[in-house]
Design a protein around this motif. Structure first.
Motif, PDB file in Angstrom:
ATOM      1  N   PRO A  84      55.490  48.144  51.103  1.00 46.26           N
ATOM      2  CA  PRO A  84      55.034  46.734  50.324  1.00 46.26           C
ATOM      3  C   PRO A  84      53.678  46.541  50.778  1.00 46.26           C
ATOM      4  CG  PRO A  84      56.604  46.539  51.834  1.00 46.26           C
ATOM      5  CD  PRO A  84      56.461  47.843  51.873  1.00 46.26           C
ATOM      6  N   VAL A  85      52.889  45.920  49.962  1.00 48.99           N
ATOM      7  CA  VAL A  85      51.326  45.480  50.254  1.00 48.99           C
ATOM      8  C   VAL A  85      51.189  44.055  49.608  1.00 48.99           C
ATOM      9  CG1 VAL A  85      50.577  47.698  50.511  1.00 48.99           C
ATOM     10  CG2 VAL A  85      50.423  46.519  48.296  1.00 48.99           C
ATOM     11  N   GLN A  86      50.137  43.396  50.254  1.00 46.59           N
ATOM     12  CA  GLN A  86      49.894  42.098  49.573  1.00 46.59           C
ATOM     13  C   GLN A  86      48.212  42.486  49.389  1.00 46.59           C
ATOM     14  OE1 GLN A  86      50.383  38.815  52.342  1.00 46.59           O
ATOM     15  NE2 GLN A  86      49.698  37.185  50.612  1.00 46.59           N
ATOM     16  N   VAL A  87      47.914  42.295  48.325  1.00 49.81           N
ATOM     17  CA  VAL A  87      46.269  42.679  47.841  1.00 49.81           C
ATOM     18  C   VAL A  87      45.585  41.567  47.550  1.00 49.81           C
ATOM     19  CG1 VAL A  87      45.078  44.070  46.407  1.00 49.81           C
ATOM     20  CG2 VAL A  87      47.343  44.994  47.349  1.00 49.81           C
ATOM     21  N   PHE A  88      44.416  41.464  48.116  1.00 47.75           N
ATOM     22  CA  PHE A  88      43.354  40.486  47.732  1.00 47.75           C
ATOM     23  C   PHE A  88      42.253  41.204  47.285  1.00 47.75           C
ATOM     24  CE2 PHE A  88      45.891  38.429  50.822  1.00 47.75           C
ATOM     25  CZ  PHE A  88      45.808  37.265  50.615  1.00 47.75           C
ATOM     26  N   ALA A  89      41.477  40.869  46.290  1.00 49.20           N
ATOM     27  CA  ALA A  89      40.290  41.341  45.539  1.00 49.20           C
ATOM     28  C   ALA A  89      39.205  40.282  45.699  1.00 49.20           C
ATOM     29  CB  ALA A  89      40.642  41.502  44.186  1.00 49.20           C
ATOM     30  N   ILE A  90      38.175  40.731  46.713  1.00 50.50           N
ATOM     31  CA  ILE A  90      37.094  39.812  46.705  1.00 50.50           C
ATOM     32  C   ILE A  90      35.817  40.200  46.042  1.00 50.50           C
ATOM     33  CG2 ILE A  90      35.628  38.692  48.658  1.00 50.50           C
ATOM     34  CD1 ILE A  90      38.941  38.570  48.708  1.00 50.50           C
ATOM     35  N   GLU A  91      35.271  39.389  45.535  1.00 50.03           N
ATOM     36  CA  GLU A  91      34.085  39.920  44.645  1.00 50.03           C
ATOM     37  C   GLU A  91      33.083  38.649  44.337  1.00 50.03           C
ATOM     38  OE1 GLU A  91      31.028  41.518  42.742  1.00 50.03           O
ATOM     39  OE2 GLU A  91      32.940  42.741  43.360  1.00 50.03           O
ATOM     40  N   LYS A  92      32.029  38.918  44.684  1.00 47.15           N
ATOM     41  CA  LYS A  92      30.785  37.748  44.457  1.00 47.15           C
ATOM     42  C   LYS A  92      30.514  37.494  43.029  1.00 47.15           C
ATOM     43  CE  LYS A  92      26.591  40.171  45.478  1.00 47.15           C
ATOM     44  NZ  LYS A  92      26.064  39.795  44.218  1.00 47.15           N
ATOM     45  N   ASN A  93      30.395  38.740  42.291  1.00 43.00           N
ATOM     46  CA  ASN A  93      29.812  38.676  40.956  1.00 43.00           C
ATOM     47  C   ASN A  93      30.739  37.880  39.796  1.00 43.00           C
ATOM     48  OD1 ASN A  93      29.003  39.522  38.158  1.00 43.00           O
ATOM     49  ND2 ASN A  93      28.592  41.679  38.860  1.00 43.00           N
ATOM     50  N   PRO A  94      30.046  36.875  39.472  1.00 37.99           N
ATOM     51  CA  PRO A  94      30.785  35.729  38.776  1.00 37.99           C
ATOM     52  C   PRO A  94      31.463  36.515  37.244  1.00 37.99           C
ATOM     53  CG  PRO A  94      28.643  35.297  38.493  1.00 37.99           C
ATOM     54  CD  PRO A  94      28.681  36.273  39.498  1.00 37.99           C
ATOM     55  N   ASN A  95      30.730  37.368  36.952  1.00 32.96           N
ATOM     56  CA  ASN A  95      31.112  38.141  35.522  1.00 32.96           C
ATOM     57  C   ASN A  95      32.227  39.055  35.969  1.00 32.96           C
ATOM     58  OD1 ASN A  95      28.953  36.859  34.209  1.00 32.96           O
ATOM     59  ND2 ASN A  95      27.545  38.453  35.402  1.00 32.96           N
ATOM     60  N   ALA A  96      32.107  39.707  37.038  1.00 33.76           N
ATOM     61  CA  ALA A  96      33.317  40.968  37.133  1.00 33.76           C
ATOM     62  C   ALA A  96      34.602  39.712  37.555  1.00 33.76           C
ATOM     63  CB  ALA A  96      32.792  41.680  38.428  1.00 33.76           C
ATOM     64  N   TYR A  97      34.373  38.882  38.065  1.00 35.31           N
ATOM     65  CA  TYR A  97      35.490  37.857  38.751  1.00 35.31           C
ATOM     66  C   TYR A  97      36.239  37.641  37.334  1.00 35.31           C
ATOM     67  CZ  TYR A  97      37.853  33.768  39.923  1.00 35.31           C
ATOM     68  OH  TYR A  97      38.577  32.543  40.309  1.00 35.31           O
ATOM     69  N   VAL A  98      35.729  37.234  36.345  1.00 32.66           N
ATOM     70  CA  VAL A  98      36.421  36.918  35.011  1.00 32.66           C
ATOM     71  C   VAL A  98      37.264  38.251  34.731  1.00 32.66           C
ATOM     72  CG1 VAL A  98      36.436  36.493  32.649  1.00 32.66           C
ATOM     73  CG2 VAL A  98      34.718  35.129  34.120  1.00 32.66           C
ATOM     74  N   LEU A  99      36.770  39.456  34.589  1.00 29.15           N
ATOM     75  CA  LEU A  99      37.451  40.610  34.364  1.00 29.15           C
ATOM     76  C   LEU A  99      38.566  40.780  35.106  1.00 29.15           C
ATOM     77  CD1 LEU A  99      37.579  42.909  32.266  1.00 29.15           C
ATOM     78  CD2 LEU A  99      36.019  44.239  33.583  1.00 29.15           C
ATOM     79  N   LEU A 100      38.353  40.893  36.580  1.00 25.24           N
ATOM     80  CA  LEU A 100      39.457  40.945  37.552  1.00 25.24           C
ATOM     81  C   LEU A 100      40.469  39.855  37.131  1.00 25.24           C
ATOM     82  CD1 LEU A 100      37.236  41.018  40.884  1.00 25.24           C
ATOM     83  CD2 LEU A 100      38.580  42.945  39.609  1.00 25.24           C
ATOM     84  N   GLN A 101      40.394  38.786  36.930  1.00 20.40           N
ATOM     85  CA  GLN A 101      41.293  37.738  36.355  1.00 20.40           C
ATOM     86  C   GLN A 101      42.202  38.383  35.265  1.00 20.40           C
ATOM     87  OE1 GLN A 101      38.837  34.133  35.882  1.00 20.40           O
ATOM     88  NE2 GLN A 101      39.890  33.363  37.789  1.00 20.40           N
ATOM     89  N   ARG A 102      41.464  38.740  34.434  1.00 24.24           N
ATOM     90  CA  ARG A 102      42.277  39.320  33.300  1.00 24.24           C
ATOM     91  C   ARG A 102      42.952  40.514  33.672  1.00 24.24           C
ATOM     92  NH1 ARG A 102      38.320  39.443  28.616  1.00 24.24           N
ATOM     93  NH2 ARG A 102      38.929  37.176  28.680  1.00 24.24           N
ATOM     94  N   HIS A 103      42.403  41.397  34.332  1.00 24.18           N
ATOM     95  CA  HIS A 103      43.285  42.670  34.844  1.00 24.18           C
ATOM     96  C   HIS A 103      44.545  42.026  35.448  1.00 24.18           C
ATOM     97  CE1 HIS A 103      40.546  45.496  33.550  1.00 24.18           C
ATOM     98  NE2 HIS A 103      39.554  45.426  34.519  1.00 24.18           N
ATOM     99  N   ASN A 104      44.321  41.163  36.328  1.00 23.53           N
ATOM    100  CA  ASN A 104      45.464  40.711  37.051  1.00 23.53           C
ATOM    101  C   ASN A 104      46.833  39.978  36.177  1.00 23.53           C
ATOM    102  OD1 ASN A 104      46.890  40.146  39.569  1.00 23.53           O
ATOM    103  ND2 ASN A 104      46.047  38.047  39.935  1.00 23.53           N
ATOM    104  N   ILE A 105      46.370  39.652  35.135  1.00 21.91           N
ATOM    105  CA  ILE A 105      47.260  39.084  34.174  1.00 21.91           C
ATOM    106  C   ILE A 105      47.851  40.151  33.258  1.00 21.91           C
ATOM    107  CG2 ILE A 105      47.768  37.711  32.188  1.00 21.91           C
ATOM    108  CD1 ILE A 105      45.361  35.864  33.301  1.00 21.91           C
ATOM    109  N   GLU A 106      47.167  41.106  32.733  1.00 22.28           N
ATOM    110  CA  GLU A 106      47.326  42.072  31.811  1.00 22.28           C
ATOM    111  C   GLU A 106      47.771  43.542  32.469  1.00 22.28           C
ATOM    112  OE1 GLU A 106      44.010  42.796  29.151  1.00 22.28           O
ATOM    113  OE2 GLU A 106      44.308  40.558  28.341  1.00 22.28           O
TER     114      GLU A 106
END
Length: 800
Positions: A473-495
């Motif tokens: 089992p893992v607990q995963v964090f995704a760290i990204e400074k690019n505000p545009n990529a941040y939006v896509l990461l949020q969508r990936h996390n949901i979908e």
């Protein structure tokens, strides 16, 4: 893909027909007939035998006048070649003139040691170039200098070429040279060659038989010509392929030059057991390798006999236009355009001009070349992915200062190897974590993974898959400074990820770690990053991972990657140098002080390793479409330096002490700043033996990385051409890096190149400095032959 299944995936061969003494003028009708036979182009002389006779008469009259005169020869004006008249040339402006390859007169001698012959030759040459340019000729082939003259006439030959490039403002000049350094023309074979009329007192002074036997003499002549012409963009090379190819080292040297024509004379063909014309395996390999170039050369079949049917008016067909290369590839003979039942004229003509074994094929040499086209080796994954990027200069990314576009991330994510290897490394690390009984940084026993610089999330997906495969089992964090990529990461996390990932928008160096319920910050067990550049550290991976190391579990935290090394080798690349020279002359004065990302293709490795014992037999018995054509020689690639993660705490403590400029932190950095980042400064000095003479245009840079090393072995990635196939074959995420030289460094055979390389920093940015020295040992004494400028990319450094 086992074989090319469409013309779109097949590399097209453009094939022309050349006759040294073409009996008929090249008319539009003849061009159409040649195209109907499967040829793409024809060659034509610029002037006729009538003009040749006029020049010889002029020379004879001059010599006779000198012999009969009682005055010194210096009092007589040199002979002037009169302007061309209509009997002197077969050319005229026409709609098909662009499909001709024009040949200047082979009987002139621009490099003649006799000033009279050189003067006459230059006049003829200028007249021909000027008239060809007037007619609209695009491509002109010039017979190279006579190598029997040694180096004595190269300067005047090169000067004549340079003048011709100015006279013909749109003409592409191809200098025809022998691949193996042999003499192109024997004086005894051409009674009308002007070289035969050179006066003995001048010929004796230039005689150098030993030099003429050097296989590299042709390349040496070419190197002098193109250097004097300043790597002109309209000056290229036409190469004569001999019956027996020279060494792999010389083949590789020619391959790196601007090849535009491969001339294959009839004498280079073999006859196999079935009576068919074929080329040897070395010839096939060299042709296949050249045809993969971004600008592939044309092929010329020389003196293989006249075009079938040119002497029979009944067989000359009125064809409305040229065949496309796709159709020509499948048209092994003109029969494909004839009716299934040939006319009596066709039936009578074909046996007359065909050999005993090839009477059904009037163009057996061409048919064989088309066979090679249809059965060429399959392009590799890298070749298919990198189409159009070969030898294309790109500025390195600056991910800390620039927010990357989605298309940039997408290109990286297409790599079939990189992310699979990252998943494997993470899986191995998780298995070892459990087997070694390590404690985790989470409250529920899950291993905490932080993907720093997450981009669009491919490493996040792989970390989750590694957890599923390993059962840890893992607990995963995704760290990204690019505000545009941040939006896509949020969508990936949901979908896609089902909300299992914590997304944090911040610079990784500013992240304090996982937030805990009591308001404090926890630690991370595994840091995963893909911050490596083409030279490993050139996109500031060391600085980024140093900055985020404070969140890593100090007792047994793991960094993926764990270490990476930068590698170098000296290269010769006239094409890249010419490109940089053009840039520096036009708009970018710092072009030679920038490390460029390049997908190397048309380069030559100046320092190579001894060949494998089986290398010379590798192609024997191998099918054509399985031959390996990408790298015939193994380069000598040496390690410059290494970085490892996580760093010892003492190093980071000293760095922190220096930051801020306190007295106990030392007197400041060597190049500015407080010196807080000087633990990431590097220097290397490497020596490369040079086996054959050449020209160094810069350094090729590569990297290797150990993603993870554990109980199941190492998981590694490599762009090093020596180890890439073993460690990460078909990886396409990174192209090599080029450290160019402002002035090419000439190196003789059996010498050494010594490379000094620095990685510098002033706490605000990181840059490289490089310098190359050439040495040779004479009587046990090491003598310096040359030294390059000290190049520095400080003005274009990577900002922290």
């Amino acid at each position: 893909m086992d074989s090319p299944d469409s013309m779109g995936d097949m590399l097209v061969f453009y094939v022309g027909q050349h006759e040294s003494n073409r009996p008929l003028p090249v008319s539009d009708q003849l061009v159409r007939h040649a195209q109907d036979c499967g040829y793409d182009m024809l060659t034509t002389p610029i002037t006729t035998p009538h003009f040749h006779a006029r020049v010889l008469t002029l020379l004879t009259s001059y010599n006779q006048a000198i012999a009969e005169s009682s005055l010194p020869a210096s009092t007589q004006p040199l002979p002037l070649v009169p302007a061309l008249d209509h009997l002197d040339t077969p050319l005229a402006p026409s709609d098909t003139i662009s499909q001709f390859i024009a040949f200047t007169s082979p009987w002139i001698d621009l490099a003649s040691p006799d000033p009279l012959i050189a003067y006459l030759s230059r006049q003829v040459f200028n007249l021909e170039i000027a008239y060809a340019a007037f007619c609209g000729v695009v491509t002109v082939v010039v017979q190279g200098p006579r190598l029997s003259h040694s180096h004595n006439g190269l300067s005047q030959f090169a000067r004549a070429i340079r003048e011709a490039l100015q006279v013909g403002g749109y003409i592409q000049l191809h200098v025809l040279l022998p691949m193996d350094g042999s003499h192109q023309i024997d004086d005894d074979e051409d009674m009308g060659n002007l070289a035969r009329f050179a006066r003995p007192e001048f010929v004796k002074q230039s005689a150098s038989p030993a030099q003429s036997l050097d296989p590299f003499s042709g390349w040496t002549a070419w190197n002098a010509i193109r250097s004097i012409c300043r790597y002109h963009s309209r000056l290229s090379l036409a190469l004569d392929l001999p019956r027996r190819l020279p060494s792999l080292a010389l083949q590789s040297r020619w391959y790196s030059e601007p090849l535009r024509l491969l001339n294959i004379p009839a004498s280079s063909f073999l006859v196999n057991a079935r009576g068919s014309y074929v080329l040897s395996k070395p010839h096939q390999l060299f042709i296949f390798r050249c045809m993969r170039l971004r600008s592939a050369p044309w092929l010329l079949l020389s003196d293989i006999g006249p075009i079938p049917g040119v002497n029979n008016p009944d067989m000359i067909m009125d064809y409305p236009g040229p065949l496309s290369p796709a159709l020509a590839a499948d048209a092994s003979s003109p029969r494909s355009s004839m009716s299934s039942s040939p006319t009596p004229a066709e039936a009578a003509q074909m046996p007359k001009h065909a050999g005993k074994k090839n009477r059904n094929d009037p163009t057996p040499h061409l048919s064989y070349i088309r066979y090679l086209q249809r059965n060429q080796p399959v392009r590799s994954m890298i070749e298919r992915f990198g189409g159009g990027f070969q030898d294309y200069l790109q500025s390195p990314l600056q991910p800390l200062t620039d927010n990357l576009e989605s298309i940039t991330y997408e290109v990286f994510e297409k790599d079939p190897i990189k992310y699979e290897w990252y998943e494997r490394a993470t899986e191995h690390a998780l298995r070892d974590w459990v087997s070694e009984g390590k404690s985790t940084s989470s409250e529920n026993g899950s291993v905490v993974i932080a993907v720093v610089g997450a981009g669009r999330g491919p490493l996040v997906t792989r970390a989750l898959k590694a957890s599923e495969v390993s059962g840890v089992p893992v607990q995963v964090f995704a760290i990204e400074k690019n505000p545009n990529a941040y939006v896509l990461l949020q969508r990936h996390n949901i979908e896609t990820w089902g909300g299992r990932v914590t997304i944090v928008k911040t610079d990784m160096r500013a992240w304090k770690g996982p937030s805990l319920p009591d308001g404090t910050f926890g630690k991370v067990d595994i840091l995963v990053s893909e911050l490596l550049g083409s030279f490993a550290d050139n996109e500031l991976s060391p600085e980024c991972l140093d900055g985020v190391q404070h969140v890593l579990n100090a007792d047994h935290g793991i960094s993926i990657p764990a270490s990476y090394t930068a590698h170098l080798t000296p290269i010769s690349s006239p094409r890249l140098y010419a490109d940089l020279l053009s840039r520096s002359n036009m708009a970018d004065s710092n072009a030679f002080d920038i490390p460029w990302v390049v997908m190397f293709q048309q380069i030559d490795y100046l320092s190579t390793l001894p060949p494998s014992p089986d290398a010379s037999h590798a192609a024997n018995g191998t099918k054509v479409n399985q031959l390996k054509v990408d790298m015939p020689l193994v380069p000598n690639v040496q390690t410059a330096w290494e970085f490892s993660h996580p760093l010892p705490p003492t190093i980071l403590a000293q760095s922190s002490l220096r930051r801020g400029g306190s007295a106990v932190g030392g007197g400041g950095g060597f190049t500015g700043g407080d010196g807080a980042n000087e633990h990431n400064v590097r220097f290397s000095k490497t020596t490369f033996p040079i086996q054959e003479q050449g020209v160094c245009h810069g350094l090729g840079g590569y990297f290797e990385t150990v993603l993870y090393s554990g109980s199941e072995g190492k998981v590694e990635l490599s762009t090093n051409p020596v180890t890439m196939e073993e460690k990460s074959k078909d990886m396409i995420s990174w192209f090599p890096i080029l450290f160019p030289l402002k002035a090419p460094l000439h190196v003789p055979a059996n010498s050494e190149l010594e490379v000094s390389m620095w990685r510098q920093t002033d706490d605000r940015k990181v840059w490289y400095e490089w310098l190359i020295e050439s040495f040779i040992t004479i009587n046990d004494r090491r003598v310096r032959l040359g030294i390059s400028d000290l190049h520095s990319s400080r003005s274009n450094g990577c900002l922290m």
